[in-house]
Design a protein around this motif. Structure first.
Motif, PDB file in Angstrom:
ATOM      1  N   GLN A   1     -69.654 -38.119   7.089  1.00 49.88           N
ATOM      2  CA  GLN A   1     -69.626 -38.185   8.216  1.00 49.88           C
ATOM      3  C   GLN A   1     -68.168 -37.434   8.344  1.00 49.88           C
ATOM      4  OE1 GLN A   1     -68.988 -42.265   9.312  1.00 49.88           O
ATOM      5  NE2 GLN A   1     -70.717 -42.501   8.959  1.00 49.88           N
ATOM      6  N   PRO A   2     -67.860 -36.340   9.400  1.00 45.72           N
ATOM      7  CA  PRO A   2     -66.914 -36.202  10.356  1.00 45.72           C
ATOM      8  C   PRO A   2     -65.432 -36.653   9.805  1.00 45.72           C
ATOM      9  CG  PRO A   2     -67.702 -36.517  12.030  1.00 45.72           C
ATOM     10  CD  PRO A   2     -69.237 -37.426  10.820  1.00 45.72           C
ATOM     11  N   LEU A   3     -64.040 -35.243   9.527  1.00 49.66           N
ATOM     12  CA  LEU A   3     -63.316 -36.021   9.731  1.00 49.66           C
ATOM     13  C   LEU A   3     -62.386 -35.858  10.569  1.00 49.66           C
ATOM     14  CD1 LEU A   3     -62.461 -36.549   5.704  1.00 49.66           C
ATOM     15  CD2 LEU A   3     -63.293 -38.723   6.912  1.00 49.66           C
ATOM     16  N   ALA A   4     -62.040 -34.464  10.459  1.00 53.17           N
ATOM     17  CA  ALA A   4     -61.261 -33.666  11.471  1.00 53.17           C
ATOM     18  C   ALA A   4     -61.624 -32.252  11.728  1.00 53.17           C
ATOM     19  CB  ALA A   4     -59.589 -33.535  11.541  1.00 53.17           C
ATOM     20  N   PRO A   5     -61.031 -31.111  12.647  1.00 53.88           N
ATOM     21  CA  PRO A   5     -61.937 -30.200  12.681  1.00 53.88           C
ATOM     22  C   PRO A   5     -60.355 -29.230  11.838  1.00 53.88           C
ATOM     23  CG  PRO A   5     -61.502 -30.505  14.877  1.00 53.88           C
ATOM     24  CD  PRO A   5     -61.719 -31.528  13.906  1.00 53.88           C
ATOM     25  N   VAL A   6     -60.209 -28.357  10.892  1.00 54.38           N
ATOM     26  CA  VAL A   6     -58.900 -28.578  10.219  1.00 54.38           C
ATOM     27  C   VAL A   6     -58.427 -26.649   9.858  1.00 54.38           C
ATOM     28  CG1 VAL A   6     -59.161 -30.743   7.853  1.00 54.38           C
ATOM     29  CG2 VAL A   6     -60.236 -28.218   7.859  1.00 54.38           C
ATOM     30  N   ALA A   7     -59.005 -26.073  10.861  1.00 51.76           N
ATOM     31  CA  ALA A   7     -59.116 -24.926  11.116  1.00 51.76           C
ATOM     32  C   ALA A   7     -59.303 -23.983  11.729  1.00 51.76           C
ATOM     33  CB  ALA A   7     -59.237 -23.998   9.890  1.00 51.76           C
ATOM     34  N   GLN A   8     -59.325 -23.443  12.912  1.00 47.70           N
ATOM     35  CA  GLN A   8     -60.557 -22.651  13.994  1.00 47.70           C
ATOM     36  C   GLN A   8     -60.021 -20.929  14.696  1.00 47.70           C
ATOM     37  OE1 GLN A   8     -60.852 -24.127  18.363  1.00 47.70           O
ATOM     38  NE2 GLN A   8     -62.636 -25.558  16.714  1.00 47.70           N
ATOM     39  N   ARG A   9     -60.376 -20.095  14.237  1.00 48.49           N
ATOM     40  CA  ARG A   9     -60.313 -18.881  14.752  1.00 48.49           C
ATOM     41  C   ARG A   9     -60.941 -18.069  15.210  1.00 48.49           C
ATOM     42  NH1 ARG A   9     -57.384 -14.304  12.493  1.00 48.49           N
ATOM     43  NH2 ARG A   9     -56.590 -15.689  10.076  1.00 48.49           N
ATOM     44  N   LEU A  10     -61.107 -17.444  16.673  1.00 47.19           N
ATOM     45  CA  LEU A  10     -61.407 -16.975  17.699  1.00 47.19           C
ATOM     46  C   LEU A  10     -61.094 -15.277  17.396  1.00 47.19           C
ATOM     47  CD1 LEU A  10     -63.322 -17.595  19.870  1.00 47.19           C
ATOM     48  CD2 LEU A  10     -61.093 -17.734  21.754  1.00 47.19           C
TER      49      LEU A  10
ATOM     50  N   GLU B   1     -74.234 -16.852   4.694  1.00 47.48           N
ATOM     51  CA  GLU B   1     -73.762 -15.425   5.300  1.00 47.48           C
ATOM     52  C   GLU B   1     -72.888 -15.562   4.133  1.00 47.48           C
ATOM     53  OE1 GLU B   1     -70.526 -14.002   8.799  1.00 47.48           O
ATOM     54  OE2 GLU B   1     -70.839 -16.508   8.398  1.00 47.48           O
ATOM     55  N   GLY B   2     -71.755 -16.298   3.065  1.00 47.53           N
ATOM     56  CA  GLY B   2     -71.558 -16.079   2.499  1.00 47.53           C
ATOM     57  C   GLY B   2     -71.839 -15.351   0.709  1.00 47.53           C
ATOM     58  N   ASP B   3     -73.013 -15.104   0.765  1.00 53.09           N
ATOM     59  CA  ASP B   3     -73.810 -15.012   0.095  1.00 53.09           C
ATOM     60  C   ASP B   3     -73.099 -12.873  -0.504  1.00 53.09           C
ATOM     61  OD1 ASP B   3     -75.233 -14.501  -2.601  1.00 53.09           O
ATOM     62  OD2 ASP B   3     -77.139 -14.419  -1.454  1.00 53.09           O
ATOM     63  N   SER B   4     -72.005 -12.886  -0.830  1.00 50.66           N
ATOM     64  CA  SER B   4     -70.863 -11.647  -1.243  1.00 50.66           C
ATOM     65  C   SER B   4     -69.936 -12.239  -2.422  1.00 50.66           C
ATOM     66  CB  SER B   4     -70.238 -11.481  -0.121  1.00 50.66           C
ATOM     67  OG  SER B   4     -69.475 -10.357  -0.444  1.00 50.66           O
ATOM     68  N   VAL B   5     -70.995 -11.281  -2.983  1.00 55.44           N
ATOM     69  CA  VAL B   5     -70.375 -11.529  -4.635  1.00 55.44           C
ATOM     70  C   VAL B   5     -69.017 -10.612  -4.281  1.00 55.44           C
ATOM     71  CG1 VAL B   5     -71.577  -9.206  -5.734  1.00 55.44           C
ATOM     72  CG2 VAL B   5     -70.693 -11.171  -6.580  1.00 55.44           C
ATOM     73  N   GLY B   6     -68.262 -10.002  -3.918  1.00 48.02           N
ATOM     74  CA  GLY B   6     -67.148  -9.442  -3.465  1.00 48.02           C
ATOM     75  C   GLY B   6     -66.219 -10.589  -3.412  1.00 48.02           C
ATOM     76  N   HIS B   7     -66.768 -11.174  -2.190  1.00 43.96           N
ATOM     77  CA  HIS B   7     -65.624 -12.368  -1.496  1.00 43.96           C
ATOM     78  C   HIS B   7     -65.840 -14.014  -2.781  1.00 43.96           C
ATOM     79  CE1 HIS B   7     -66.683  -9.586   1.580  1.00 43.96           C
ATOM     80  NE2 HIS B   7     -65.127 -10.688   2.220  1.00 43.96           N
ATOM     81  N   ILE B   8     -67.061 -13.999  -3.447  1.00 43.93           N
ATOM     82  CA  ILE B   8     -66.950 -15.209  -4.578  1.00 43.93           C
ATOM     83  C   ILE B   8     -65.445 -14.623  -5.504  1.00 43.93           C
ATOM     84  CG2 ILE B   8     -68.276 -15.885  -6.442  1.00 43.93           C
ATOM     85  CD1 ILE B   8     -70.772 -16.021  -4.040  1.00 43.93           C
TER      86      ILE B   8
ATOM     87  N   THR C   1     -65.049 -29.345   3.578  1.00 43.21           N
ATOM     88  CA  THR C   1     -64.820 -28.145   4.330  1.00 43.21           C
ATOM     89  C   THR C   1     -66.203 -27.259   4.727  1.00 43.21           C
ATOM     90  OG1 THR C   1     -63.847 -26.470   3.344  1.00 43.21           O
ATOM     91  CG2 THR C   1     -62.470 -27.667   4.508  1.00 43.21           C
ATOM     92  N   ASP C   2     -66.723 -27.212   5.694  1.00 40.38           N
ATOM     93  CA  ASP C   2     -67.842 -26.569   6.644  1.00 40.38           C
ATOM     94  C   ASP C   2     -67.339 -25.005   7.260  1.00 40.38           C
ATOM     95  OD1 ASP C   2     -70.222 -28.326   5.171  1.00 40.38           O
ATOM     96  OD2 ASP C   2     -68.850 -29.184   5.703  1.00 40.38           O
ATOM     97  N   THR C   3     -67.858 -24.198   6.639  1.00 42.96           N
ATOM     98  CA  THR C   3     -67.351 -23.358   7.862  1.00 42.96           C
ATOM     99  C   THR C   3     -68.711 -22.493   8.540  1.00 42.96           C
ATOM    100  OG1 THR C   3     -65.246 -22.543   6.373  1.00 42.96           O
ATOM    101  CG2 THR C   3     -66.158 -21.028   7.884  1.00 42.96           C
ATOM    102  N   TYR C   4     -68.378 -22.523   9.959  1.00 40.75           N
ATOM    103  CA  TYR C   4     -69.285 -22.328  10.545  1.00 40.75           C
ATOM    104  C   TYR C   4     -69.349 -21.113  11.511  1.00 40.75           C
ATOM    105  CZ  TYR C   4     -72.841 -25.604  10.014  1.00 40.75           C
ATOM    106  OH  TYR C   4     -73.547 -26.611   9.927  1.00 40.75           O
ATOM    107  N   ALA C   5     -69.815 -19.961  11.625  1.00 43.33           N
ATOM    108  CA  ALA C   5     -69.514 -18.763  13.081  1.00 43.33           C
ATOM    109  C   ALA C   5     -70.937 -18.484  13.965  1.00 43.33           C
ATOM    110  CB  ALA C   5     -69.451 -17.681  11.986  1.00 43.33           C
TER     111      ALA C   5
ATOM    112  N   ASP D   1     -64.372 -11.316   5.763  1.00 40.33           N
ATOM    113  CA  ASP D   1     -62.408 -11.854   5.469  1.00 40.33           C
ATOM    114  C   ASP D   1     -61.911 -13.022   5.837  1.00 40.33           C
ATOM    115  OD1 ASP D   1     -62.939  -9.525   3.394  1.00 40.33           O
ATOM    116  OD2 ASP D   1     -62.799  -7.773   4.627  1.00 40.33           O
ATOM    117  N   GLU D   2     -62.096 -12.308   7.309  1.00 43.23           N
ATOM    118  CA  GLU D   2     -61.570 -13.551   7.759  1.00 43.23           C
ATOM    119  C   GLU D   2     -61.467 -16.086   7.262  1.00 43.23           C
ATOM    120  OE1 GLU D   2     -59.620 -13.548  10.828  1.00 43.23           O
ATOM    121  OE2 GLU D   2     -60.088 -11.409  11.795  1.00 43.23           O
ATOM    122  N   VAL D   3     -62.975 -15.335   7.364  1.00 40.48           N
ATOM    123  CA  VAL D   3     -63.219 -16.811   6.147  1.00 40.48           C
ATOM    124  C   VAL D   3     -62.097 -16.731   4.766  1.00 40.48           C
ATOM    125  CG1 VAL D   3     -65.180 -17.800   4.736  1.00 40.48           C
ATOM    126  CG2 VAL D   3     -65.704 -16.641   7.403  1.00 40.48           C
ATOM    127  N   SER D   4     -62.352 -15.998   4.309  1.00 43.62           N
ATOM    128  CA  SER D   4     -61.611 -16.101   2.523  1.00 43.62           C
ATOM    129  C   SER D   4     -60.248 -16.665   3.012  1.00 43.62           C
ATOM    130  CB  SER D   4     -61.474 -14.480   1.975  1.00 43.62           C
ATOM    131  OG  SER D   4     -63.030 -14.295   1.536  1.00 43.62           O
TER     132      SER D   4
END
Length: 339
Positions: A36-45, A94-101, A9-13, A69-72
Motif C-alpha cells: 500500500q502507498p505511503l507517500a510521494p517522496v520525490a518528483q522531478r519535472l 528502463e533501469g537495465d543499464s549496467v553503468g547505472h547499476i 520506492t518505485d520510480t516511474y517516468a 542519470d536523473e533517476v540516479s
C-alpha cells in the motif's frame, strides 16, 4: 515484515515516443508488508527549459540529463534522507543499464530492477543471456495472484549471477565507446505467472543486490509495483487529466503536480484499505461524487477522487464560515432566520 525491514520506492517516468514538452519522474514510497502507498517522496519535472525537482535547486537553462542519470540523482537523494527503514528502489526495464547499476552499487543503494531478456550475465562461469539462465532454473509454486482479472499461481526461481559486461552509454548523439567496470554480484529472481495448463502468461526477470529477503517476497514486491499504474491513471487520464493542463511554465505545472500527486496517493490508500472505516469512507465519498457505479461495483478510483475534491471543498467552506463568524463575533444562529 522482512527480517531487516524495508520501504520500497518505485520510480516511474511518463515518457513515450510521442512526448514533446515535459518529462515527469515520480518516486512513491510503498509498504513492504502489503504494497500500500505511503507517500510521494520525490518528483522531478523536466522541460526544454531545465529541471524542476523537490530536491536540489531548480536548474533552468541547463541541459537536461539522461533520464537514468536523473533517476540516479533521485536515488542518491532519497538514500540520504535517513528513513527509519532502508529503501529498496524498484525500477522497470528502463533501469537495465549496467553503468547505472554500478553507480547504485557503489553508493550502497538497495536496488531491484526488471531486466531485458538478452543482456548477458555470468552464470556458473560462463556468459549467458538472462532469458537462457531462466530456462535452467527450478521453479517453486508460491502464491495465487490476480492477472488480467483472473486468479493464477505465481512461480519463482532464483540464482546468483555476476554482471561483468561493459556499459554502453546512450548512442543518440553519436556512437560512444563501451565503458568497462568492476563486476557486480547480484541475484537473478525469475517470476512467472502460469495458467492451470502450465502456459507462461507473464514472466519477469529481476536483478537485485538485496540479500536478506527471500526470492518469493522480492517477486511479490515487483508484482505489487504494477498496482501503482492506478496512481498514474488518476494523474493522467481518469482524474486530474494532466495532459490537458493549461499552465504556461514547467514550474507552475510542477507545483500543481505536488498537490495532485498527494491527492492521488490518498485515494489509492483509501481504495486499498480493507478496514470497516475505510469502507464507510468510500461509500461517503462516492455519494459526494454523484457518480453512478456499475452493478456490483462498490467504487472506482476516479469517483473517490471526485468525492474527495467535494469533501475538501466542503471542509474549506466550513472553515471559512467558522473563521468569518469568529472574526465578527457572530454565532451560528446569526446566519439563519425564522419566518
Amino acid at each position: 515484515m522482512t527480517s531487516k525491514g524495508y520501504n520500497k520506492t518505485d520510480t516511474y517516468a511518463i515518457t513515450h515516443e510521442t512526448d514533446v514538452d515535459y518529462d515527469l519522474q515520480t518516486s512513491l514510497i510503498v509498504s513492504d508488508q502489503n504494497g500500500q502507498p505511503l507517500a510521494p517522496v520525490a518528483q522531478r519535472l523536466v522541460s526544454a527549459d531545465g529541471s524542476y525537482a523537490t530536491y536540489g535547486d531548480p536548474e533552468p537553462g541547463l541541459p537536461v540529463k539522461h533520464h537514468l542519470d536523473e533517476v540516479s540523482d533521485c536515488i542518491q537523494f532519497l538514500d540520504e534522507q535517513g528513513f527509519a527503514k532502508p529503501l529498496v528502489h524498484l525500477i522497470d526495464r528502463e533501469g537495465d543499464s549496467v553503468g547505472h547499476i554500478r553507480r547504485w552499487e557503489a553508493a550502497d543503494s538497495h536496488w531491484l530492477v526488471r531486466v531485458k531478456d538478452n543482456p548477458n550475465v555470468d552464470y556458473q562461469g560462463k556468459p549467458m543471456a538472462c532469458k537462457a539462465v531462466a530456462q535452467e532454473l527450478a521453479f517453486s509454486k508460491t502464491r495465487q495472484v490476480s492477472y488480467h482479472g483472473q486468479t493464477y499461481w505465481q512461480w519463482v526461481a532464483e540464482t546468483d549471477v555476476t554482471l561483468t559486461r561493459p556499459a554502453k552509454p546512450s548512442q543518440k548523439k553519436g556512437k560512444k565507446p563501451a565503458v568497462p567496470g568492476i563486476p557486480v554480484a547480484a541475484r537473478l529472481v525469475v517470476s512467472r505467472v502460469l495458467s492451470d495448463e502450465g502456459d507462461v502468461l507473464a514472466e519477469w526477470l529481476l536483478l537485485t543486490n538485496v540479500k536478506d529477503v527471500d526470492a518469493s517476497t522480492l517477486a511479490l514486491w515487483y508484482y505489487w509495483r504494477w498496482q501503482i499504474e492506478c496512481f498514474f491513471k488518476l494523474v493522467k487520464s481518469a482524474g486530474h487529466h494532466l495532459e490537458s493542463w493549461q499552465q504556461e511554465s514547467a514550474l507552475a505545472i510542477a507545483k500543481r503536480l505536488l498537490v495532485a500527486s498527494m491527492a492521488c496517493v490518498t485515494v489509492w490508500a483509501i481504495a486499498a484499505d480493507k478496514s470497516k472505516e475505510a469502507a464507510e469512507l468510500r461509500l461517503f465519498l462516492i455519494k459526494l461524487s454523484g457518480r453512478q457505479m456499475r452493478h456490483k461495483k462498490e467504487f472506482t478510483n476516479p469517483a473517490l477522487l471526485s468525492g474527495l475534491w467535494v469533501f475538501l471543498s466542503m471542509l474549506e467552506i466550513m472553515q471559512a464560515r467558522q473563521d468569518f463568524s469568529r472574526q465578527l463575533k457572530w454565532g451560528p444562529s446569526d446566519f439563519s432566520s425564522e419566518k
